[in-house]
Write a protein that holds these residues in place. Structure first.
Motif, PDB file in Angstrom:
ATOM      1  N   LYS A  65       0.809  -1.216   0.000  1.00  0.00           N
ATOM      2  CA  LYS A  65       0.000   0.000   0.000  1.00  0.00           C
ATOM      3  C   LYS A  65       0.845   1.272   0.000  1.00  0.00           C
ATOM      4  O   LYS A  65       0.324   2.373   0.161  1.00  0.00           O
ATOM      5  N   GLY A  66       2.140   1.111  -0.191  1.00  0.00           N
ATOM      6  CA  GLY A  66       3.028   2.261  -0.248  1.00  0.00           C
ATOM      7  C   GLY A  66       4.298   1.883  -0.978  1.00  0.00           C
ATOM      8  O   GLY A  66       4.273   1.053  -1.893  1.00  0.00           O
ATOM      9  N   ILE A  67       5.411   2.477  -0.599  1.00  0.00           N
ATOM     10  CA  ILE A  67       6.710   2.098  -1.143  1.00  0.00           C
ATOM     11  C   ILE A  67       7.650   1.791   0.006  1.00  0.00           C
ATOM     12  O   ILE A  67       7.490   2.313   1.118  1.00  0.00           O
ATOM     13  N   LEU A  84       4.573   7.765  -5.339  1.00  0.00           N
ATOM     14  CA  LEU A  84       5.396   8.263  -6.437  1.00  0.00           C
ATOM     15  C   LEU A  84       4.647   9.282  -7.292  1.00  0.00           C
ATOM     16  O   LEU A  84       5.268  10.015  -8.068  1.00  0.00           O
ATOM     17  N   ARG A  85       3.341   9.338  -7.170  1.00  0.00           N
ATOM     18  CA  ARG A  85       2.555  10.354  -7.872  1.00  0.00           C
ATOM     19  C   ARG A  85       2.738  11.731  -7.236  1.00  0.00           C
ATOM     20  O   ARG A  85       2.488  12.758  -7.875  1.00  0.00           O
ATOM     21  N   PHE A  86       3.175  11.777  -5.984  1.00  0.00           N
ATOM     22  CA  PHE A  86       3.260  13.028  -5.253  1.00  0.00           C
ATOM     23  C   PHE A  86       4.711  13.461  -4.985  1.00  0.00           C
ATOM     24  O   PHE A  86       4.973  14.654  -4.929  1.00  0.00           O
ATOM     25  N   LEU A  87       5.611  12.497  -4.831  1.00  0.00           N
ATOM     26  CA  LEU A  87       6.997  12.831  -4.529  1.00  0.00           C
ATOM     27  C   LEU A  87       7.723  13.361  -5.750  1.00  0.00           C
ATOM     28  O   LEU A  87       7.423  12.967  -6.883  1.00  0.00           O
ATOM     29  N   PRO A  88       8.697  14.266  -5.560  1.00  0.00           N
ATOM     30  CA  PRO A  88       9.461  14.794  -6.702  1.00  0.00           C
ATOM     31  C   PRO A  88      10.196  13.663  -7.425  1.00  0.00           C
ATOM     32  O   PRO A  88      10.656  12.704  -6.804  1.00  0.00           O
ATOM     33  N   LYS A  89      10.310  13.784  -8.737  1.00  0.00           N
ATOM     34  CA  LYS A  89      11.018  12.770  -9.511  1.00  0.00           C
ATOM     35  C   LYS A  89      12.519  12.891  -9.252  1.00  0.00           C
ATOM     36  O   LYS A  89      13.067  13.992  -9.201  1.00  0.00           O
ATOM     37  N   LYS A  90      13.144  11.726  -9.138  1.00  0.00           N
ATOM     38  CA  LYS A  90      14.599  11.719  -8.911  1.00  0.00           C
ATOM     39  C   LYS A  90      15.343  11.644 -10.232  1.00  0.00           C
ATOM     40  O   LYS A  90      14.893  11.001 -11.160  1.00  0.00           O
TER      41      LYS A  90
END
Length: 285
Positions: free
Chosen positions: A186-188, A279-285
């Motif tokens: 349900k997460g990463i 990952l839809r909300f966190l900045p892309k690395k």
């Protein structure tokens, strides 16, 4: 010279050998599926329709386990802010389609309001009929006023619930990704080193800090606004307390392996009680 011969009865002797063999057997746990060196982690979910509050529980933690919005559970049980619950209290878990806001399934609040409105209509029918013409004359002006206020309220709600900045809670390789499967992640999960810093992903208030949720180890849940919560699991040490206000990027815990077999951070974001891909909300690395 007399030689004494001791003979064991055959059946009891065989039984003894079998018992000794059973005692010496190596009882190993069931195998766990692994991805590389990282084991697949499972988390305890609340499935019963009635839950009895235990020591250390908060409404937010119970809602998290049940996969429900805390506002829905509060409305279903007529619990008002600040959502205080008591040990031994029995909470009814609303069905999945229940929605306290009134969209979709009818909420308890709306059911009560509907009954009140029906009674009022019955008692004041004659009075309303006498004012029909007056309301018709005022309707265009009322409509214009309502539209302006609705637009204003909608803008305010969006601004209040918008999180302008999400940050990664820690550094490291993602070893498990989000899944929409029923028993999926349900997460990463982010791999790291013991005592590595874990930081708040956005501004908010700590609504749970403890280890009562099975499978999560030492867990922190942060409420960011009426819609969004985030969770940080498997910590070695918690550095914040419940009801504490935190800022984005603030140190809240140290990474660990509580509730799991290897050092990692399990990170979740939930929108109105439902798991969403971080990952839809966190900045892309």
């Amino acid at each position: 010279m007399v030689t004494l011969s001791l003979r064991w009865p055959r059946a009891p002797f065989i039984l003894l050998i079998l018992l000794l063999s059973a005692c010496s057997a190596n009882h190993t746990p069931a195998p766990v599926k692994t991805v590389g060196k990282y084991q697949k982690q499972t988390y305890g979910q609340l499935s019963q329709s009635v839950y009895q509050v235990k020591k250390g529980d908060t409404l937010f933690a119970i809602a998290w386990r049940a996969g429900r919005d805390y506002k829905d559970i509060a409305a279903y049980n007529r619990i008002k802010p600040p959502y205080t619950i008591f040990v031994g209290q029995k909470l009814k878990i609303p069905p999945a389609k229940y929605n306290a806001s009134g969209t979709g399934s009818t909420s308890v609040k709306n059911q009560v309001e509907s009954k009140k409105q029906a009674k009022q209509v019955k008692n004041t029918a004659d009075h309303k009929n006498s004012k029909i013409q007056q309301k018709k004359l005022e309707q265009p002006k009322r409509k214009e006023y309502a539209e302006k206020n609705n637009n204003k309220n909608a803008t305010t709600d969006v601004a209040a619930n918008k999180i302008t900045q999400w940050r990664w809670p820690t550094d490291g390789k993602i070893v498990a990704r989000f899944s929409t499967a029923e028993l999926g992640n349900k997460g990463i999960d982010i791999a790291g080193k013991r005592n590595q810093p874990v930081k708040a992903s956005a501004d908010g208030k700590v609504v749970y800090a403890g280890s009562a949720l099975r499978g999560y180890g030492k867990l922190i849940i942060i409420k960011h606004n009426d819609d969004y919560l985030s969770a940080y699991a498997h910590n070695d040490k918690l550095l914040v307390k419940e009801q504490q206000t935190v800022k984005v990027g603030q140190l809240i815990a140290e990474m660990g392996s509580t509730g799991t077999t290897d050092v990692r951070l399990h990170f979740e974001i939930r929108y109105r009680g439902k798991s969403v891909d971080p990952l839809r909300f966190l900045p892309k690395k």
